[in-house]
Design a protein around this motif. Structure first.
Motif, PDB file in Angstrom:
ATOM      1  N   ASN A   1       5.184   3.369 -11.942  1.00 19.49           N
ATOM      2  CA  ASN A   1       3.998   2.907 -11.821  1.00 19.49           C
ATOM      3  C   ASN A   1       3.909   1.448 -10.372  1.00 19.49           C
ATOM      4  O   ASN A   1       4.525   0.213 -11.062  1.00 19.49           O
ATOM      5  CB  ASN A   1       3.206   1.928 -13.308  1.00 19.49           C
ATOM      6  CG  ASN A   1       1.872   1.212 -12.304  1.00 19.49           C
ATOM      7  OD1 ASN A   1       1.439   0.907 -11.241  1.00 19.49           O
ATOM      8  ND2 ASN A   1       0.709   2.005 -13.239  1.00 19.49           N
ATOM      9  N   PHE A   2       4.372   1.901  -9.404  1.00 17.66           N
ATOM     10  CA  PHE A   2       5.222   0.749  -8.261  1.00 17.66           C
ATOM     11  C   PHE A   2       4.309  -0.930  -8.294  1.00 17.66           C
ATOM     12  O   PHE A   2       4.455  -1.556  -8.542  1.00 17.66           O
ATOM     13  CB  PHE A   2       5.248   1.310  -7.174  1.00 17.66           C
ATOM     14  CG  PHE A   2       5.846   0.254  -6.584  1.00 17.66           C
ATOM     15  CD1 PHE A   2       6.772   0.245  -6.005  1.00 17.66           C
ATOM     16  CD2 PHE A   2       5.643  -0.933  -4.952  1.00 17.66           C
ATOM     17  CE1 PHE A   2       7.628  -0.583  -5.443  1.00 17.66           C
ATOM     18  CE2 PHE A   2       5.976  -1.283  -4.041  1.00 17.66           C
ATOM     19  CZ  PHE A   2       6.721  -1.602  -4.286  1.00 17.66           C
ATOM     20  N   LYS A   3       2.710  -0.838  -8.417  1.00 16.71           N
ATOM     21  CA  LYS A   3       2.089  -1.643  -8.082  1.00 16.71           C
ATOM     22  C   LYS A   3       2.159  -2.191  -9.310  1.00 16.71           C
ATOM     23  O   LYS A   3       2.171  -4.460  -9.500  1.00 16.71           O
ATOM     24  CB  LYS A   3       0.433  -1.436  -7.771  1.00 16.71           C
ATOM     25  CG  LYS A   3       0.579  -0.721  -6.254  1.00 16.71           C
ATOM     26  CD  LYS A   3      -1.258  -0.318  -6.466  1.00 16.71           C
ATOM     27  CE  LYS A   3      -1.642   0.166  -5.233  1.00 16.71           C
ATOM     28  NZ  LYS A   3      -2.399   0.673  -4.605  1.00 16.71           N
ATOM     29  N   LEU A   4       1.453  -2.375 -10.043  1.00 22.37           N
ATOM     30  CA  LEU A   4       1.707  -3.008 -11.912  1.00 22.37           C
ATOM     31  C   LEU A   4       3.345  -3.418 -11.873  1.00 22.37           C
ATOM     32  O   LEU A   4       2.840  -4.801 -11.913  1.00 22.37           O
ATOM     33  CB  LEU A   4       1.900  -2.233 -12.674  1.00 22.37           C
ATOM     34  CG  LEU A   4       1.378  -2.232 -14.655  1.00 22.37           C
ATOM     35  CD1 LEU A   4       0.632  -4.233 -14.773  1.00 22.37           C
ATOM     36  CD2 LEU A   4       1.699  -1.322 -15.702  1.00 22.37           C
ATOM     37  N   GLU A   5       3.977  -2.823 -11.821  1.00 21.39           N
ATOM     38  CA  GLU A   5       5.592  -4.058 -12.071  1.00 21.39           C
ATOM     39  C   GLU A   5       5.847  -4.582 -10.743  1.00 21.39           C
ATOM     40  O   GLU A   5       6.423  -5.837 -11.058  1.00 21.39           O
ATOM     41  CB  GLU A   5       7.032  -2.282 -12.084  1.00 21.39           C
ATOM     42  CG  GLU A   5       6.416  -1.464 -13.073  1.00 21.39           C
ATOM     43  CD  GLU A   5       6.614  -2.452 -14.455  1.00 21.39           C
ATOM     44  OE1 GLU A   5       8.051  -3.597 -14.563  1.00 21.39           O
ATOM     45  OE2 GLU A   5       6.498  -1.764 -15.708  1.00 21.39           O
ATOM     46  N   LEU A   6       5.444  -4.415  -9.786  1.00 23.89           N
ATOM     47  CA  LEU A   6       5.415  -5.477  -8.801  1.00 23.89           C
ATOM     48  C   LEU A   6       4.639  -6.829  -8.570  1.00 23.89           C
ATOM     49  O   LEU A   6       4.915  -7.881  -8.363  1.00 23.89           O
ATOM     50  CB  LEU A   6       5.216  -4.898  -7.794  1.00 23.89           C
ATOM     51  CG  LEU A   6       5.216  -5.675  -6.275  1.00 23.89           C
ATOM     52  CD1 LEU A   6       6.019  -6.254  -5.449  1.00 23.89           C
ATOM     53  CD2 LEU A   6       4.520  -5.506  -4.460  1.00 23.89           C
ATOM     54  N   ARG A   7       3.871  -6.203 -10.044  1.00 23.56           N
ATOM     55  CA  ARG A   7       2.400  -7.480  -9.882  1.00 23.56           C
ATOM     56  C   ARG A   7       3.080  -8.571 -11.091  1.00 23.56           C
ATOM     57  O   ARG A   7       3.178  -9.612 -10.554  1.00 23.56           O
ATOM     58  CB  ARG A   7       1.321  -7.038 -10.682  1.00 23.56           C
ATOM     59  CG  ARG A   7       0.079  -8.091 -10.185  1.00 23.56           C
ATOM     60  CD  ARG A   7      -1.172  -7.980 -11.183  1.00 23.56           C
ATOM     61  NE  ARG A   7      -1.920  -6.705 -10.029  1.00 23.56           N
ATOM     62  CZ  ARG A   7      -1.740  -5.384 -11.300  1.00 23.56           C
ATOM     63  NH1 ARG A   7      -1.694  -5.306 -12.081  1.00 23.56           N
ATOM     64  NH2 ARG A   7      -2.323  -4.399 -10.087  1.00 23.56           N
TER      65      ARG A   7
ATOM     66  N   LEU B   1       6.191 -11.508  -0.327  1.00 18.74           N
ATOM     67  CA  LEU B   1       4.655 -11.229  -1.430  1.00 18.74           C
ATOM     68  C   LEU B   1       5.567 -12.733  -1.590  1.00 18.74           C
ATOM     69  O   LEU B   1       4.307 -13.374  -3.375  1.00 18.74           O
ATOM     70  CB  LEU B   1       5.605 -10.194  -2.058  1.00 18.74           C
ATOM     71  CG  LEU B   1       5.072  -8.808  -1.595  1.00 18.74           C
ATOM     72  CD1 LEU B   1       6.274  -7.313  -2.358  1.00 18.74           C
ATOM     73  CD2 LEU B   1       3.840  -8.634  -1.752  1.00 18.74           C
TER      74      LEU B   1
ATOM     75  N   THR C   1       7.655  -6.104   0.873  1.00 15.41           N
ATOM     76  CA  THR C   1       7.570  -4.078   0.771  1.00 15.41           C
ATOM     77  C   THR C   1       7.376  -3.061   1.581  1.00 15.41           C
ATOM     78  O   THR C   1       6.533  -3.860   3.001  1.00 15.41           O
ATOM     79  CB  THR C   1       6.933  -3.898  -0.698  1.00 15.41           C
ATOM     80  OG1 THR C   1       5.144  -4.155  -0.300  1.00 15.41           O
ATOM     81  CG2 THR C   1       7.229  -4.856  -1.631  1.00 15.41           C
TER      82      THR C   1
ATOM     83  N   LYS D   1       6.821   1.064  -0.370  1.00 15.10           N
ATOM     84  CA  LYS D   1       7.960   1.813  -2.424  1.00 15.10           C
ATOM     85  C   LYS D   1       8.759   1.300  -2.045  1.00 15.10           C
ATOM     86  O   LYS D   1       9.816   1.293  -3.335  1.00 15.10           O
ATOM     87  CB  LYS D   1       7.147   2.767  -2.820  1.00 15.10           C
ATOM     88  CG  LYS D   1       5.419   2.600  -2.827  1.00 15.10           C
ATOM     89  CD  LYS D   1       5.129   4.053  -3.534  1.00 15.10           C
ATOM     90  CE  LYS D   1       3.553   4.081  -3.996  1.00 15.10           C
ATOM     91  NZ  LYS D   1       3.335   4.988  -4.513  1.00 15.10           N
TER      92      LYS D   1
END
Length: 334
Positions: free
Chosen positions: A16-22, A41, A51, A54
Motif C-alpha cells: 500500500n504505497f500511499k499509506l506507507e508514504l503517508r 514531499l 516520488t 511509486k
C-alpha cells in the motif's frame, strides 16, 4: 576529494504505497524551503525527497547531510556511515537503491585568485567551455549532462550569505580560513552507466567499494588531464629534434588561433580535394596529441601549481582513504 550531490532512486516495494508514504511523511519533520511550485514531499536536512512511478527519489549533497557543509573533509570512508545514517532515519535499506546522479569534488587551497587559473585551461574535446559567471569555469558535454567545473568556493559561500537573513556563519568561518579556495567538480547529472561505460545500473552499495571509488577517481583525473592548458611561447631547453619542434608549433597555432580555425582550414582542404576525411581526422589527432604532450613544454606557473596540488591530493586519497576502506570492509566481514 569527496562525493557531494547524489540522487538515489529507491523502490520500497510497499503493498500500500500511499499509506506507507503517508506514514513516512508524518514521521519526518516538516521544513518549508525551496520552490513552493515544485515542493518535495519532505526534506531530510538538505536532502530533497520526491516520488516518481511509486519510487522514492532522494537528492542532495551527501557531504552537507553528514557534515553540515561540503567544505570540511568528507572522505570515501565516510560514505558508508552517511548512507547508513540516512537509511536509519528513513527506515529503509537505501544501499539497495540505484544511483542516478553523482558529483565528485575537491577543494584546493591555491596561491592566487581562483579566476587567474581559468585563462590557462583553454579546451576539452567534446565539451563546451563556458564562462557565464566571472568566478566559474565550466566544461559542459556536448550531448549529455556531464560537466567538469572550476569555481571560487570562498566567493560563492560569501556571496550566498551576503543577503541572507539567516547567515550560515559556520560556512563563512570555514572558508575564511583560506586566502583562495578553488573547487574542482565532476558532475554526472544523468546516465551514470553511460559515463562509466557499462550497461547495468549503479547500485548505492557500490559507493562502499574501493574499486568503484578508484574508477570514479580515474574518470575525474582523466578529464582534468585532458583539459588542454596554455603553455609559454618559447623553446624549452628540453626541445629536441623535429618531432618536438612540430609539436611546439602545433601548440602555438591552437593557443593563438583556436580549434575553430584549424577545423575550418581542414574542412576547406577536404572540400577542394586536397585531403580526404580520414587524413583530416589524422591531422586533428596530431594537434590533440601536441596539446596534451607534457614532455618538452613549459606551463604557466598557475597550471604547474594546480597540477602539483591535484597529484598530491590524489596520493593522499590513495594512502589515507582507499586503503582504509579495505580495512573497514574486512572488519565488517569479520
Amino acid at each position: 576529494m569527496m562525493i557531494c550531490t547524489i540522487k538515489i532512486e529507491y523502490d520500497p516495494q510497499w503493498a500500500n504505497f500511499k499509506l506507507e508514504l503517508r506514514k513516512l511523511i508524518e514521521k519526518l519533520p516538516k521544513i518549508k524551503k525551496g520552490n513552493p511550485n515544485d515542493a518535495p514531499l519532505f526534506w531530510i536536512k538538505n536532502l530533497r525527497v520526491t516520488t516518481r512511478n511509486k519510487k522514492l527519489m532522494i537528492e542532495g549533497s551527501l557531504a552537507k547531510y553528514f557534515n553540515g557543509n561540503n567544505i570540511e573533509p568528507f572522505s570515501w570512508t565516510d560514505v558508508r556511515t552517511a548512507i547508513n545514517k540516512l537509511s536509519r532515519e528513513m527506515g529503509l535499506p537505501l544501499e539497495e537503491g540505484i544511483l542516478r546522479r553523482i558529483d565528485i569534488g575537491v577543494n584546493l587551497s591555491v596561491d592566487r585568485d581562483v579566476i587567474e587559473y581559468f585563462e590557462e585551461m583553454i579546451h576539452l574535446h567534446h565539451y563546451y567551455r563556458i564562462r557565464k559567471y566571472k568566478t566559474t569555469l565550466r566544461f559542459e558535454n556536448n550531448s549529455h549532462k556531464f560537466n567538469f567545473c572550476f569555481y571560487d568556493k570562498k566567493k560563492l559561500v560569501l556571496n550566498e550569505n551576503r543577503n541572507k537573513e539567516k547567515k550560515n556563519y559556520d560556512d563563512i568561518e570555514l572558508v575564511s580560513e583560506f586566502e583562495n579556495l578553488m573547487r574542482i567538480e565532476l558532475q554526472i547529472e544523468e546516465r551514470l552507466p553511460l559515463f562509466l561505460e557499462r550497461e547495468e545500473p549503479v547500485k548505492v552499495s557500490e559507493l562502499f567499494s574501493r574499486d568503484f571509488c578508484k574508477e570514479l577517481m580515474k574518470k575525474w583525473l582523466r578529464l582534468y588531464r585532458r583539459i588542454q592548458k596554455r603553455g609559454i611561447s618559447l623553446f624549452p631547453l628540453g626541445t629536441k629534434g623535429l618531432y618536438d619542434y612540430e609539436s611546439l608549433i602545433k601548440r602555438e597555432f591552437i593557443e593563438t588561433h583556436g580549434w575553430e580555425v584549424l577545423d575550418y582550414r581542414l574542412n576547406q582542404l577536404v572540400k577542394q580535394g586536397s585531403i580526404d576525411a580520414k587524413m583530416k581526422c589524422q591531422k586533428r589527432k596530431q594537434y590533440t596529441r601536441a596539446m596534451l604532450d607534457k614532455r618538452p613544454f613549459i606551463y604557466q606557473e598557475h597550471t604547474n601549481e594546480l597540477n602539483r596540488k591535484v597529484n598530491l591530493m590524489l596520493f593522499d586519497i590513495i594512502v589515507n582513504q582507499l586503503f582504509k576502506m579495505s580495512e573497514t570492509a574486512q572488519k565488517l566481514v569479520k
